[in-house]
Design an enzyme around this catalytic site. Structure first.
Site, PDB file in Angstrom:
ATOM      1  N   GLY A  11      -6.798  19.931  22.574  1.00 39.19           N
ATOM      2  CA  GLY A  11      -6.052  19.144  21.587  1.00 39.19           C
ATOM      3  C   GLY A  11      -4.570  19.146  21.921  1.00 39.19           C
ATOM      4  O   GLY A  11      -4.027  20.178  22.307  1.00 39.19           O
ATOM      5  N   ALA A  22      10.317  21.288  30.984  1.00 39.47           N
ATOM      6  CA  ALA A  22      10.898  22.586  31.367  1.00 39.47           C
ATOM      7  C   ALA A  22      10.268  23.098  32.665  1.00 39.47           C
ATOM      8  O   ALA A  22      10.984  23.532  33.580  1.00 39.47           O
ATOM      9  CB  ALA A  22      10.684  23.594  30.235  1.00 39.47           C
ATOM     10  N   ASP A 128      -3.112  25.283  16.324  1.00 39.09           N
ATOM     11  CA  ASP A 128      -3.939  26.204  15.527  1.00 39.09           C
ATOM     12  C   ASP A 128      -3.381  27.634  15.408  1.00 39.09           C
ATOM     13  O   ASP A 128      -3.775  28.369  14.505  1.00 39.09           O
ATOM     14  CB  ASP A 128      -5.358  26.276  16.111  1.00 39.09           C
ATOM     15  CG  ASP A 128      -6.067  24.935  16.077  1.00 39.09           C
ATOM     16  OD1 ASP A 128      -5.696  24.100  15.238  1.00 39.09           O
ATOM     17  OD2 ASP A 128      -6.981  24.731  16.896  1.00 39.09           O
ATOM     18  N   GLU A 223      -9.353  24.112   7.023  1.00 38.84           N
ATOM     19  CA  GLU A 223     -10.592  23.370   7.323  1.00 38.84           C
ATOM     20  C   GLU A 223     -11.748  24.294   7.682  1.00 38.84           C
ATOM     21  O   GLU A 223     -12.910  23.927   7.525  1.00 38.84           O
ATOM     22  CB  GLU A 223     -10.359  22.362   8.461  1.00 38.84           C
ATOM     23  CG  GLU A 223     -10.055  23.000   9.811  1.00 38.84           C
ATOM     24  CD  GLU A 223      -9.978  22.004  10.973  1.00 38.84           C
ATOM     25  OE1 GLU A 223     -10.228  20.812  10.765  1.00 38.84           O
ATOM     26  OE2 GLU A 223      -9.650  22.455  12.085  1.00 38.84           O
ATOM     27  N   HIS A 251      -4.912  14.109  11.395  1.00 40.28           N
ATOM     28  CA  HIS A 251      -4.182  14.129  12.666  1.00 40.28           C
ATOM     29  C   HIS A 251      -2.681  13.909  12.538  1.00 40.28           C
ATOM     30  O   HIS A 251      -1.967  14.019  13.545  1.00 40.28           O
ATOM     31  CB  HIS A 251      -4.808  13.122  13.639  1.00 40.28           C
ATOM     32  CG  HIS A 251      -6.125  13.611  14.160  1.00 40.28           C
ATOM     33  ND1 HIS A 251      -7.276  13.516  13.421  1.00 40.28           N
ATOM     34  CD2 HIS A 251      -6.455  14.250  15.299  1.00 40.28           C
ATOM     35  CE1 HIS A 251      -8.265  14.050  14.109  1.00 40.28           C
ATOM     36  NE2 HIS A 251      -7.800  14.517  15.236  1.00 40.28           N
TER      37      HIS A 251
HETATM   38  P1  ADP Z   1      -8.358  24.117  23.529  1.00 38.86           P
HETATM   39  O1  ADP Z   1      -7.853  24.435  24.886  1.00 38.86           O
HETATM   40  O2  ADP Z   1      -7.370  23.383  22.677  1.00 38.86           O
HETATM   41  O3  ADP Z   1      -8.986  25.318  22.843  1.00 38.86           O
HETATM   42  P2  ADP Z   1     -11.038  23.135  24.103  1.00 38.86           P
HETATM   43  O4  ADP Z   1     -11.740  24.326  23.547  1.00 38.86           O
HETATM   44  O5  ADP Z   1     -11.594  21.787  23.788  1.00 38.86           O
HETATM   45  O6  ADP Z   1      -9.519  23.037  23.684  1.00 38.86           O
HETATM   46  O7  ADP Z   1     -10.997  23.324  25.688  1.00 38.86           O
HETATM   47  C1  ADP Z   1     -10.308  22.409  26.514  1.00 38.86           C
HETATM   48  C2  ADP Z   1     -10.997  22.293  27.854  1.00 38.86           C
HETATM   49  O8  ADP Z   1     -10.952  23.552  28.535  1.00 38.86           O
HETATM   50  C3  ADP Z   1     -12.493  21.968  27.815  1.00 38.86           C
HETATM   51  O9  ADP Z   1     -12.743  20.614  27.577  1.00 38.86           O
HETATM   52  C4  ADP Z   1     -12.907  22.387  29.209  1.00 38.86           C
HETATM   53  O10 ADP Z   1     -12.516  21.439  30.176  1.00 38.86           O
HETATM   54  C5  ADP Z   1     -12.078  23.659  29.406  1.00 38.86           C
HETATM   55  N1  ADP Z   1     -12.899  24.821  29.052  1.00 38.86           N
HETATM   56  C6  ADP Z   1     -13.296  25.215  27.820  1.00 38.86           C
HETATM   57  N2  ADP Z   1     -14.100  26.288  27.880  1.00 38.86           N
HETATM   58  C7  ADP Z   1     -14.226  26.598  29.190  1.00 38.86           C
HETATM   59  C8  ADP Z   1     -14.951  27.599  29.919  1.00 38.86           C
HETATM   60  N3  ADP Z   1     -15.686  28.501  29.294  1.00 38.86           N
HETATM   61  N4  ADP Z   1     -14.838  27.596  31.274  1.00 38.86           N
HETATM   62  C9  ADP Z   1     -14.074  26.671  31.893  1.00 38.86           C
HETATM   63  N5  ADP Z   1     -13.376  25.713  31.272  1.00 38.86           N
HETATM   64  C10 ADP Z   1     -13.451  25.652  29.949  1.00 38.86           C
HETATM   65  O1  F6P Z   2      -7.424  22.434  18.082  1.00 38.93           O
HETATM   66  C1  F6P Z   2      -6.570  21.520  17.464  1.00 38.93           C
HETATM   67  C2  F6P Z   2      -7.303  20.724  16.414  1.00 38.93           C
HETATM   68  O2  F6P Z   2      -6.385  19.803  15.856  1.00 38.93           O
HETATM   69  C3  F6P Z   2      -7.998  21.528  15.323  1.00 38.93           C
HETATM   70  O3  F6P Z   2      -7.091  22.017  14.356  1.00 38.93           O
HETATM   71  C4  F6P Z   2      -8.972  20.525  14.786  1.00 38.93           C
HETATM   72  O4  F6P Z   2     -10.090  21.154  14.208  1.00 38.93           O
HETATM   73  C5  F6P Z   2      -9.387  19.784  16.035  1.00 38.93           C
HETATM   74  O5  F6P Z   2      -8.359  19.992  17.004  1.00 38.93           O
HETATM   75  C6  F6P Z   2      -9.576  18.311  15.823  1.00 38.93           C
HETATM   76  O6  F6P Z   2     -10.048  17.779  17.012  1.00 38.93           O
HETATM   77  P1  F6P Z   2     -10.087  16.222  17.342  1.00 38.93           P
HETATM   78  O7  F6P Z   2      -8.736  15.830  17.809  1.00 38.93           O
HETATM   79  O8  F6P Z   2     -11.103  16.142  18.426  1.00 38.93           O
HETATM   80  O9  F6P Z   2     -10.459  15.506  16.107  1.00 38.93           O
END
Ligand code: ADP
Ligand code: F6P
Length: 321
Positions: A11, A22, A128, A223, A251
């Site tokens: 996100g 930076a 978050d 949420e 959002h």
């Molecule tokens: P955030 O980084 O905001 O927590 P996500 O959980 O959606 O968002 O993770 C972002 C991206 O990081 C995923 O779409 C994937 O490409 C990568 N990712 C998530 N989990 C893993 C994992 N266990 N191993 C490798 N890459 C990962």
């Molecule tokens: O991780 C950031 C976040 O905005 C969460 O707070 C929320 O639950 C989620 O992403 C929403 O995801 P999306 O942009 O896929 O609707």
């Protein structure tokens, strides 16, 4: 080390652009070449990257979102996807990678280190604030300020109508956006995943507040607890005479010009990340602890158990009498 790449993943969060700026400009100052990867790990798999010069990051410090775009990329979670990403990195002779993202994105940093011995560092960028090793993540402060501005508007109209407002904020399983929004917005009640709630107690509190002469009542709901709509139905069921309105901020919390606090974090995190790469320290993440910029091994950081800020939670109740 001569060539580094940077990507934003998961996100988006306000301050990501300031951080790209930076990283790019500090690295250029140190004589490195910088490449921006489009759409997070997806861009690595698709060989979608471009060189960033000082002017490529002009006029972005104040912008929300991310000029590199971001994506959720399930393919990168498998070793085959990671191999494709490594092929791209090799093809462009990239020595090291900066990843700005949250929990999931950091798993990618970890995999690059563990599976390929590749030099990558993580910068915590998510609204978050759910990474336990750091006091704050990039974007959290701006997001809470956006929530506060919304609360100010909502309170005006709730007061005029003697209504109770339920305001749902983001945060996934973490209650920090709700906690700080409630504290700084003067909310009467906060509901977060870290603390179990009793619907009868909340309903009783609403009655007491009305008896005490409060002519508006704000409930900030994370949420991760339930939806604003569901909470409204539950409370109305117990207390049909009270007038409720529910708002899901959505959002709006993810966009907007980054605050002073987030721009400062962006500069400090970005510079430290490049320093780490230049020192040859891979598989690390940067953060802020007790007002000092820190860095930590990614395995250690991901294993950190968060301590819920109970004092802050209690203060919300004490100050809303
Ligand atoms: P955030 O980084 O905001 O927590 P996500 O959980 O959606 O968002 O993770 C972002 C991206 O990081 C995923 O779409 C994937 O490409 C990568 N990712 C998530 N989990 C893993 C994992 N266990 N191993 C490798 N890459 C990962
Ligand atoms: O991780 C950031 C976040 O905005 C969460 O707070 C929320 O639950 C989620 O992403 C929403 O995801 P999306 O942009 O896929 O609707």
């Amino acid at each position: 080390m001569e060539r580094i790449a940077i990507l934003t993943s998961g996100g988006d969060a306000p301050g990501m652009n300031a951080c790209i700026r930076a990283v790019t400009r500090f690295a250029l100052n140190k004589g490195l070449k910088v490449f921006g990867v489009e759409r997070g790990y997806q861009g690595l798999i698709d060989n979608d990257l471009r060189e960033l010069k000082a002017r490529s990051v002009s006029d972005i410090i104040q912008r929300g979102g991310t000029i590199l775009k971001t994506a959720r990329c399930p393919e990168f979670m498998k070793i085959e996807g990671q191999q494709k990403a490594m092929d791209t990195l090799k093809k462009h002779r990239i020595d090291a990678l900066v990843v700005i993202g949250g929990n999931g994105s950091f798993m990618g940093v970890k995999d690059l280190k563990t599976n390929f011995g590749f030099n990558a560092v993580g910068i915590p960028g998510t609204i978050d604030n759910d990474l336990q090793y750091t006091d704050f993540t990039l974007g959290f402060d701006t997001s809470v300020n956006t929530c506060l501005s919304a609360i100010n508007n909502i309170r005006d109209t709730m007061t005029s109508h003697d209504r109770i407002s339920i305001i749902e904020v983001m945060g996934r399983k973490c209650g920090d956006i709700a906690l700080y929004t409630a504290l700084c917005g003067g909310a009467e009640t906060v509901l977060i995943p870290e603390v179990p709630y009793n619907i009868i107690d909340i309903s009783n509190k609403l009655n007491h507040n009305a008896e005490k002469g409060k002519n508006s009542d704000i409930i900030v709901l994370a949420e991760g607890v339930c939806s604003a709509q569901d909470l409204k139905i539950m409370l109305k069921g117990i207390n049909p005479k009270l007038s409720f309105r529910s708002t899901t901020l959505g959002h709006i919390q993810r966009g907007g010009s980054p605050s002073m606090a987030d721009r400062t974090l962006a500069a400090n995190f970005g510079v430290r990340a490049v320093e780490l790469l230049m020192e040859g320290k891979s598989g690390r993440v940067v953060g802020i602890k007790n007002n000092a910029i820190i860095d930590m091994d990614i395995d250690e950081a991901m294993a950190c158990k968060g301590e819920f800020n109970k004092a802050l939670y209690e203060r919300i109740n004490i100050l809303s009498i």
